[in-house]
Design an enzyme around this catalytic site. Structure first.
Site, PDB file in Angstrom:
ATOM      1  N   GLU A  21       0.928  -1.244  -0.164  1.00  0.00           N
ATOM      2  CA  GLU A  21       0.027   0.102   0.001  1.00  0.00           C
ATOM      3  C   GLU A  21       0.907   1.191  -0.198  1.00  0.00           C
ATOM      4  O   GLU A  21       0.701   2.239  -0.546  1.00  0.00           O
ATOM      5  CB  GLU A  21      -0.913  -0.044   1.224  1.00  0.00           C
ATOM      6  CG  GLU A  21      -1.913  -1.118   1.256  1.00  0.00           C
ATOM      7  CD  GLU A  21      -2.685  -1.172   2.528  1.00  0.00           C
ATOM      8  OE1 GLU A  21      -3.940  -0.939   2.483  1.00  0.00           O
ATOM      9  OE2 GLU A  21      -1.952  -1.408   3.563  1.00  0.00           O
ATOM     10  N   LYS A 100     -11.839   1.702   0.197  1.00  0.00           N
ATOM     11  CA  LYS A 100     -10.715   0.885  -0.494  1.00  0.00           C
ATOM     12  C   LYS A 100     -11.159   0.095  -1.347  1.00  0.00           C
ATOM     13  O   LYS A 100     -11.688  -1.066  -0.886  1.00  0.00           O
ATOM     14  CB  LYS A 100      -9.674   0.515   0.509  1.00  0.00           C
ATOM     15  CG  LYS A 100      -8.793   1.523   1.316  1.00  0.00           C
ATOM     16  CD  LYS A 100      -7.798   0.280   2.162  1.00  0.00           C
ATOM     17  CE  LYS A 100      -6.651   0.969   2.405  1.00  0.00           C
ATOM     18  NZ  LYS A 100      -5.816   0.437   3.433  1.00  0.00           N
TER      19      LYS A 100
END
Length: 122
Positions: A21, A100
């Site tokens: 990420e 997300k």
């Protein structure tokens, strides 16, 4: 109470705990709702009596695409609190959902999201 909604805003950021990420980054989507009394704006047709949603979009973009956070809980709180601070006399409450769509975790799901509500929001 009246509401201004900004829906499905899309950003690219480097937020997260996992190495993928913070290195590769990922897409984020956001929905923001502002509790605002729009009576005077409706009567006068004057932007000064409401909140410029282009400015709110810019706040969300600058934070979501800016300094990385480990937790999206911290990111969504920063967005909500910044909006309230930017418009203390106009925005009575705010709800922010951060999504997300592709977190790097195994499993079958559509998306994950975090939502916060701050101030007077019904």
């Amino acid at each position: 109470m009246d509401y201004i909604h900004l829906k499905d805003m899309q950003f690219y950021g480097y937020h997260g705990v996992l190495a993928a990420e913070t290195t590769l980054g990922q897409r984020f989507r956001a929905n923001v709702s502002l509790a605002v009394d729009m009576t005077k704006a409706g009567e006068t047709d004057d932007l000064v009596y409401t909140v410029n949603y282009a400015e709110v979009y810019a706040i969300c973009r600058d934070i979501a695409e800016g300094e990385p956070f480990k937790l999206i809980e911290a990111l969504v709180s920063k967005i909500a609190n910044t909006i309230l601070q930017a418009y203390p006399d106009k925005v009575k409450g705010v709800r922010v959902e951060l999504i997300k769509p592709d977190p790097p975790i195994q499993g079958y799901y559509k998306e994950v999201s975090v939502e916060v509500t701050r101030g007077e929001y019904r």
